[in-house]
Design a protein around this motif. Structure first.
Motif, mmCIF file in Angstrom:
data_model
loop_
_atom_site.group_PDB
_atom_site.id
_atom_site.type_symbol
_atom_site.label_atom_id
_atom_site.label_comp_id
_atom_site.label_asym_id
_atom_site.label_seq_id
_atom_site.Cartn_x
_atom_site.Cartn_y
_atom_site.Cartn_z
ATOM 1 N N ALA A 1 128.482 130.881 123.254
ATOM 2 C CA ALA A 1 128.301 132.326 123.421
ATOM 3 C C ALA A 1 129.323 133.093 122.573
ATOM 4 O O ALA A 1 130.437 132.624 122.344
ATOM 5 N N ASP A 2 128.931 134.253 122.086
ATOM 6 C CA ASP A 2 129.859 135.108 121.342
ATOM 7 C C ASP A 2 130.993 135.547 122.255
ATOM 8 O O ASP A 2 130.794 135.784 123.459
ATOM 9 N N GLU A 3 132.178 135.639 121.689
ATOM 10 C CA GLU A 3 133.340 136.108 122.437
ATOM 11 C C GLU A 3 133.903 137.342 121.763
ATOM 12 O O GLU A 3 134.130 137.345 120.558
ATOM 13 N N VAL A 4 134.105 138.387 122.520
ATOM 14 C CA VAL A 4 134.700 139.623 122.015
ATOM 15 C C VAL A 4 136.059 139.808 122.685
ATOM 16 O O VAL A 4 136.148 139.801 123.916
ATOM 17 N N SER A 5 137.103 139.905 121.896
ATOM 18 C CA SER A 5 138.438 140.090 122.453
ATOM 19 C C SER A 5 139.148 141.212 121.713
ATOM 20 O O SER A 5 138.922 141.427 120.522
ATOM 21 N N LYS A 6 140.007 141.894 122.433
ATOM 22 C CA LYS A 6 140.755 142.995 121.854
ATOM 23 C C LYS A 6 141.918 142.452 121.034
ATOM 24 O O LYS A 6 142.603 141.511 121.439
ATOM 25 N N VAL A 7 142.126 143.022 119.837
ATOM 26 C CA VAL A 7 143.220 142.591 118.971
ATOM 27 C C VAL A 7 144.477 143.344 119.399
ATOM 28 O O VAL A 7 144.605 144.548 119.188
#
Length: 425
Positions: A196-202
């Motif tokens: 699954a795609d993972e979106v994380s804050k930089v």
């Protein structure tokens, strides 16, 4: 009952705000005195915030990635104790002892660790090797299985619990995963299943690296020059010195390369310099304070070897190991992470044939070490197997001309290819 407002203290000279990079509590949690509340990052360091009182968390200042001004409320805690004395203590600035080595250099560089820092890649099992059949581990519950990030990632993709994989080496390898699958009736697939795609804050160190790299590429006109070096004699000298080193640290190529840089700089001082592009001034430094690109769990950091030109290869090897360990384990101080005049980066045996490193502002040059290869070379009309290595030098074209860069590399080449000259006083 009383409400204690924990205000973000002064965490460094000239610091006006800090970024929330991690919360260790949430609203409603019970905290004890000196319990860690949050990690805050400034331009130079990540600082752990600890609670001065015991009580219940009533309010947090924001989310990870938000900025909090010095003196503003960070955490509100409902406490039974009298907090007036604590509030007065809270107004005092934190000392350098509060800085931990997730601290980022103000300028990180987009290349990986020195040879001392880079963990060796897991060696694949030869095709003819006998694959050991895994059995249930006898390690105590809760013990951590040693494996490289690549092996751990593959194990997650395959749904393998590393605690159930037995290895005959000092860490779990890809071959051990293959053996585990075969032993348990699985199959080894040539491709990993989709994830699954993972979106994380930089945030935190990664955000600082992103900002610094973008600023370096935006403001510095880079050019890169690559030169090939014959390190056959130097490698033989290094092996001899390591055999007779006694209680001295093991030598890699890096101390020899640093020594060559230090000997070459007096004739080409424009490379050991920093450039203030706001004031339009260049400072040519009399000492070489060498930044050492180092990979840490949190990202790239650049600890600094002070007066590197004055140290022996043995002293350089010791300092490289000490600083690399300090950066990786969270013990590097702010002074050890600032003030470099030029940076050296090495990926060791993974260094590739060539590279184009990005300059560590406000420096004007950076050297990247590429891998050593055994190649056929024509020497005096005969073909010989020689050990060859490329060095990549990126320069700020506003300060360094191509002739200067080429001349500096040739000065290093003359030293590196003549170890007796390199190691002479």
């Amino acid at each position: 009952m009383s409400l204690f407002v924990f205000k973000l203290p002064d965490i460094g000279e000239g610091i006006a705000e800090a970024e929330i990079v991690a919360w260790h509590v949430k609203v409603g949690d019970r905290v004890e005195e000196d319990q860690q509340l949050a990690d805050m990052m400034t331009d130079k360091a990540t600082v752990e915030m600890e609670s001065p009182v015991a009580g219940t968390v009533m309010r947090l200042a924001g989310e990870v990635g938000d900025m909090v001004a010095i003196g503003a409320s960070l955490v509100e805690i409902e406490s039974d104790a009298d907090t007036s004395a604590v509030e007065s203590r809270d107004e005092q600035p934190l000392g350098d002892g509060a800085v931990h080595a997730s601290a980022a250099m103000e300028q990180a560089i987009p290349v990986s660790a020195t040879e001392e820092v880079t963990a060796p890649a897991p060696a694949p099992a030869p095709a003819s090797a006998t694959v050991p059949a895994p059995v249930e581990p006898s390690a105590p519950a809760g013990s951590k299985s040693l494996a490289s990030p690549a092996v751990r990632s593959r194990a997650r993709d395959l749904g393998i619990d590393l605690a159930k994989v037995r290895t005959t080496a000092d860490r779990i390898r890809h071959a051990d995963l293959d053996a585990y699958l075969l032993y348990h009736g699985g199959t080894v697939s040539g491709s990993a299943p989709s994830r699954a795609d993972e979106v994380s804050k930089v945030v935190g160190l990664r955000r600082k690296i992103a900002e610094n790299m973008a600023e370096a590429k935006r403001r510095i006109p880079h050019f890169t020059l690559v030169e090939e070096f014959d390190v056959t004699d130097l490698e033989a000298t290094r092996a001899m010195m390591n055999r007779d080193r006694g209680d001295q640290p093991k030598l890699t190529l890096l101390p020899f390369l640093i020594t060559a840089m230090g000997k070459a700089f007096p004739d080409w001082p424009m490379l050991n310099a920093t450039f203030d592009d706001e004031a339009m001034t260049v400072t040519r430094h009399g000492s070489m304070h060498l930044g050492m690109a180092t990979q840490t769990p949190g990202g790239l950091m650049v600890p600094v070897i002070r007066d590197a030109q004055s140290r022996s290869v043995w002293a350089l090897a010791s300092e490289i190991a000490r600083l690399a360990d300090a950066a990786k384990t969270g013990k590097a101080t702010r002074d050890e992470l600032t003030g470099s005049t030029i940076t050296l980066s090495s990926l060791g045996p993974m260094g590739g044939i060539t590279s184009t490193p990005v300059i560590n502002r406000p420096e004007v040059a950076i050297i990247a070490v590429n891998k050593v290869q055994l190649l056929p070379v024509i020497v005096d009309g005969e073909i010989e197997a020689r050990k060859r290595m490329n060095l990549s030098l990126s320069c700020d074209h506003r300060v360094v001309d191509g002739w200067d860069a080429a001349s500096f590399l040739q000065a290093m080449k003359a030293l590196i290819e003549n170890p007796m000259r390199l190691l002479s006083a």
